[in-house]
Each structure stands twice: as structure tokens, then as C-alpha cells.
Motif scaffolding. Structure first.
Motif, PDB file in Angstrom:
ATOM      1  N   ALA A 235      40.902  48.243  37.321  1.00 15.98           N
ATOM      2  CA  ALA A 235      40.814  47.307  38.446  1.00 15.98           C
ATOM      3  C   ALA A 235      39.975  47.907  39.569  1.00 15.98           C
ATOM      4  N   THR A 236      39.205  47.067  40.240  1.00  9.60           N
ATOM      5  CA  THR A 236      38.390  47.585  41.337  1.00  9.60           C
ATOM      6  C   THR A 236      38.906  47.118  42.696  1.00  9.60           C
ATOM      7  N   GLU A 237      39.704  46.052  42.700  1.00  2.18           N
ATOM      8  CA  GLU A 237      40.209  45.510  43.954  1.00  2.18           C
ATOM      9  C   GLU A 237      41.398  46.335  44.459  1.00  2.18           C
ATOM     10  N   PHE A 238      42.214  46.793  43.517  1.00  2.00           N
ATOM     11  CA  PHE A 238      43.364  47.651  43.815  1.00  2.00           C
ATOM     12  C   PHE A 238      43.262  48.882  42.927  1.00  2.00           C
TER      13      PHE A 238
ATOM     14  N   SER B 120      39.786  51.778  44.097  1.00  2.00           N
ATOM     15  CA  SER B 120      39.588  51.020  45.337  1.00  2.00           C
ATOM     16  C   SER B 120      39.852  51.859  46.583  1.00  2.00           C
TER      17      SER B 120
ATOM     18  N   HIS C 165      44.158  38.901  55.937  1.00  2.00           N
ATOM     19  CA  HIS C 165      44.258  39.447  54.577  1.00  2.00           C
ATOM     20  C   HIS C 165      45.685  39.470  54.028  1.00  2.00           C
TER      21      HIS C 165
ATOM     22  N   ASP D 174      45.747  38.734  50.371  1.00  2.00           N
ATOM     23  CA  ASP D 174      45.256  39.881  49.601  1.00  2.00           C
ATOM     24  C   ASP D 174      46.351  40.931  49.481  1.00  2.00           C
TER      25      ASP D 174
ATOM     26  N   SER E 105      48.935  39.806  46.961  1.00  2.00           N
ATOM     27  CA  SER E 105      48.526  39.989  45.557  1.00  2.00           C
ATOM     28  C   SER E 105      48.428  41.460  45.197  1.00  2.00           C
ATOM     29  N   ALA E 106      48.055  42.301  46.149  1.00  2.00           N
ATOM     30  CA  ALA E 106      48.019  43.744  45.878  1.00  2.00           C
ATOM     31  C   ALA E 106      49.422  44.250  45.535  1.00  2.00           C
TER      32      ALA E 106
ATOM     33  N   TRP F 125      50.543  43.011  42.150  1.00  2.00           N
ATOM     34  CA  TRP F 125      49.861  43.772  41.102  1.00  2.00           C
ATOM     35  C   TRP F 125      50.548  45.129  40.925  1.00  2.00           C
TER      36      TRP F 125
END
Ligand SMILES: [Zn+2]
Ligand SMILES: [Zn+2]
Length: 133
Positions: free
Chosen positions: A22-25, A29, A73, A76, A79-80, A83
């Protein structure tokens, strides 16, 4: 750890723990290091305030909740945290080993072969890449 070994470790980790990609979390990241709040567990999620933390581990992100993200955010942040909640118990091992594999942190003997060797639950390919058996 030599470059070829690091590539082997990266491959083995991605197979054992695909969530590392994953790159978002996750470890890709954030800057390698420990959580800004507890300074014990590795950083996992990038955050943005109103607190002054830049990145938190899973438990600290859960404790801080919406406070760790700005008004823009909040989704975001949620969702982080969702996840992060799906990650296995020993997510921290995989994160530290990922940074070893990318060369962001050094593999120290005590880290790899200490009383609770990192990656022992990540399968033989990961242990083999670390030089263990
Ligand atoms: Zn923490
Ligand atoms: Zn923000």
C-alpha cells in the motif's frame, strides 16, 4: 545487508504480507522510524493534525481517533484506521523488515535474532532472506 539479499527480502515480504505494498498507508507512506506518540511501535499511518504528530502506530492512531487528522481529512483518517485494524497481530515486524529491505534502516543482529526474532511468523522465505533457517 547486500542489495541482492534486500531484493529477495522485499519479494518474500510482499508475498507473505501483501498489505505492505500500500502507498496511501503503511511503511511506504511514512518516514522510517518509531511512532511520534509512543516512540515504541513503528510508524504506520501518516497523520495531519490538529495534533503535532506526523505519523502514528496503529494503537496510537486508534487512541487519537479523529484528533490525529484535520477537518478536511477526517475520512482519510477513518479509512486509514480501518485499514490498520485489518492487519495481523505482528504487523510491526513486517513494517520493520520492510524498512530493512528498502535499506531505510539497518538490520542489526539483535533485531533479527533476538528473543523474539522478527519475521518468524512470516514464513520460511522471509527467514531465508534474513539468513536464518
Ligand atoms: Zn504509537
Ligand atoms: Zn489534513
Amino acid at each position: 545487508m547486500i542489495r541482492a539479499k534486500r531484493a529477495e527480502l522485499r519479494q518474500a515480504l510482499l508475498e507473505a504480507a501483501p498489505w505492505l505494498d500500500a502507498t496511501e498507508f503503511g511503511p511506504r507512506s511514512v518516514t522510517a522510524g518509531t511512532c511520534d506518540r509512543c516512540e515504541a511501535a513503528p510508524r504506520l499511518l501518516p497523520t495531519c493534525g490538529p495534533t503535532t504528530f506526523e505519523a502514528l502506530c496503529r494503537d496510537c492512531a486508534e487512541d487519537e481517533g479523529d484528533d490525529a487528522w484535520c477537518d478536511g481529512h477526517l475520512d482519510d483518517g477513518r479509512s486509514a484506521r480501518e485499514w490498520a485494524a485489518t492487519l495481523p497481530e505482528r504487523w510491526a515486524d513486517a513494517v520493520v523488515l520492510w524498512w530493512v529491505a528498502t535499506g531505510e534502516i539497518r538490520a542489526e543482529g539483535s533485531l533479527i535474532d533476538g528473543p523474539a526474532p522478527l519475521g518468524e511468523d512470516l514464513g520460511p522465505a522471509v527467514r531465508a532472506a534474513l539468513g536464518g533457517d
